[in-house]
Motif scaffolding. Structure first.
Motif, mmCIF file in Angstrom:
data_model
loop_
_atom_site.group_PDB
_atom_site.id
_atom_site.type_symbol
_atom_site.label_atom_id
_atom_site.label_comp_id
_atom_site.label_asym_id
_atom_site.label_seq_id
_atom_site.Cartn_x
_atom_site.Cartn_y
_atom_site.Cartn_z
ATOM 1 N N ARG A 180 0.826 -1.211 0.000
ATOM 2 C CA ARG A 180 0.000 0.000 0.000
ATOM 3 C C ARG A 180 0.864 1.266 0.000
ATOM 4 N N SER A 181 2.012 1.220 0.689
ATOM 5 C CA SER A 181 2.803 2.446 0.872
ATOM 6 C C SER A 181 3.962 2.571 -0.112
ATOM 7 N N ARG A 182 4.252 1.535 -0.910
ATOM 8 C CA ARG A 182 5.409 1.483 -1.810
ATOM 9 C C ARG A 182 6.731 1.628 -1.046
ATOM 10 N N MET A 183 6.757 1.133 0.199
ATOM 11 C CA MET A 183 7.953 1.267 1.024
ATOM 12 C C MET A 183 9.141 0.552 0.382
ATOM 13 N N GLN B 7 2.893 -8.332 -6.980
ATOM 14 C CA GLN B 7 1.984 -7.492 -7.762
ATOM 15 C C GLN B 7 1.948 -7.907 -9.219
ATOM 16 N N GLY B 8 2.798 -8.877 -9.590
ATOM 17 C CA GLY B 8 2.791 -9.366 -10.957
ATOM 18 C C GLY B 8 3.952 -8.899 -11.818
ATOM 19 N N ILE C 188 -2.367 -9.841 -1.255
ATOM 20 C CA ILE C 188 -3.677 -9.412 -0.750
ATOM 21 C C ILE C 188 -3.862 -7.923 -1.011
ATOM 22 N N GLY C 189 -2.821 -7.140 -0.703
ATOM 23 C CA GLY C 189 -2.894 -5.695 -0.915
ATOM 24 C C GLY C 189 -3.107 -5.345 -2.375
ATOM 25 N N GLY D 5 -7.039 -3.807 -6.850
ATOM 26 C CA GLY D 5 -6.994 -3.840 -8.312
ATOM 27 C C GLY D 5 -5.657 -3.438 -8.889
ATOM 28 N N GLU D 6 -4.556 -3.740 -8.165
ATOM 29 C CA GLU D 6 -3.246 -3.332 -8.659
ATOM 30 C C GLU D 6 -2.420 -4.506 -9.164
ATOM 31 N N PHE D 7 -3.065 -5.705 -9.191
ATOM 32 C CA PHE D 7 -2.296 -6.848 -9.686
ATOM 33 C C PHE D 7 -2.356 -6.913 -11.197
#
Lengths: 144, 170
Positions: free
Chosen positions: A25-28, A112-113, B95-96, B101-103
């Motif tokens: 979520r934070s792109r840490m 995230q792919g 999960i995040g 919808g970011e995958f």
């Protein structure tokens, strides 16, 4: 001992999942903060880096104070440890910047792919086996 | 004629969920690292709560040792059961990404180079005794070698950023 080991395994799984979610979520990123500040004077990730360091610095003695296992004590490192830690640390920082993110960020991007981060992780895991099968024995032979 | 100023922001943007900042991630991450580290059966405790490199090494080596009977090194914390941080991070991030919808699959640009970056970072991290997270954790624990390692890491990032700036200007 068995039960403590099981607790530790589950604790790292849970801690990892929470950190992975927040990191997504934070792109840490733990090298991106210094890079972004140098390139565009952006302090967003740098604040995360400082927050992690300061919180851990405060939390270690706090855990000890409530009777838990905090950290240390540490002896003074010998010269070889100092040299290896400095060289390794420099390498981690340098190559991670070229690779566009610290190992943590690469795990998040892979989830995230991002296929390039999955390739990075393949190298990362293969590198661990390679290190203990070849590099470490070689270093032990060469170094005093 | 009266000008009508229309809002260009779609309604759903205003109902955005809570934004997670890097700062809050840092604070929660550090607390989790210290607490997880205090649960390991290793004395004296060695600031091992979270490390993406050492924990990945423990997991891969432990599984190989169990499956193929090899004797690759694992840390004291992973002798009986391996630490599962890398799997946790992948699950949490999935999960995040999925929930927001970011995958999406993204093609790599240079696979061989990226693969080698992974190999190199892992080897450097195992020589130094920590990835960027654990070097910071060790520095925060005031371990002398950890402070040196984190200083060297910062120097490495600065050198690489300078190199990128220089090569972009050529």
């Amino acid at each position: 001992m068995e039960r403590i080991a099981m607790t530790a395994a589950i604790a790292t799984l849970v801690a990892g999942a929470v950190l992975g979610y927040l990191g997504q979520r934070s792109r840490m990123c733990f090298v991106g903060g210094i890079r972004d500040y140098m390139l565009v004077r952006d302090r967003y990730l740098l604040r995360g880096l400082l927050a992690f360091g300061i919180t851990a610095w405060l939390a270690f003695p706090l855990v000890t104070a409530v009777g838990g296992a905090g950290v240390g004590p540490f002896g003074a490192p010998d010269l070889l440890t100092i040299v290896l830690t400095a060289l390794g640390g420099f390498g981690v920082g340098y190559v991670s910047t070229l690779a566009n993110g610290c190992p943590f960020r690469q795990h998040v991007l892979a989830a995230q792919g991002a296929l390039s981060s999955m390739t990075y992780l393949a190298g990362f895991f293969a590198g661990a086996v390679w290190f203990h099968a070849w590099v470490a024995p070689m270093l032990l032979r060469v170094l005093p | 004629m009266a000008t009508v100023i229309k809002s260009t922001t779609p309604a759903h943007v205003n109902r955005r969920r809570v934004r997670v900042t890097a700062t809050s991630t840092g604070i929660v991450g550090a607390l989790l690292a210290v607490i997880a580290g205090s649960l390991f059966d290793v004395r004296p405790p060695e600031a091992y709560g979270i490390c993406m490199a050492c924990h990945a090494r423990d997991l891969v080596d432990w599984v190989l040792n169990a499956a193929a009977g090899t004797h690759l090194t694992v840390a004291a914390a992973s002798l009986v059961y391996p630490v599962l941080t890398p799997i946790g991070v992948l699950i949490g991030a999935l999960i995040g990404a999925h929930g927001n919808g970011e995958f999406r699959f993204q093609r790599p640009d240079n696979s061989i180079k990226t693969f080698l970056y992974g190999v190199l970072v892992m080897n450097c991290a195992l020589v130094a005794g920590g990835c960027s997270i654990r070097l910071l954790l060790r520095a925060a624990a005031a371990e002398p070698a950890g402070l040196i390692g984190f200083g060297a890491l910062a120097a490495g990032v600065i050198a690489a950023t300078r190199w990128l700036q220089w090569s972009a200007s050529q």
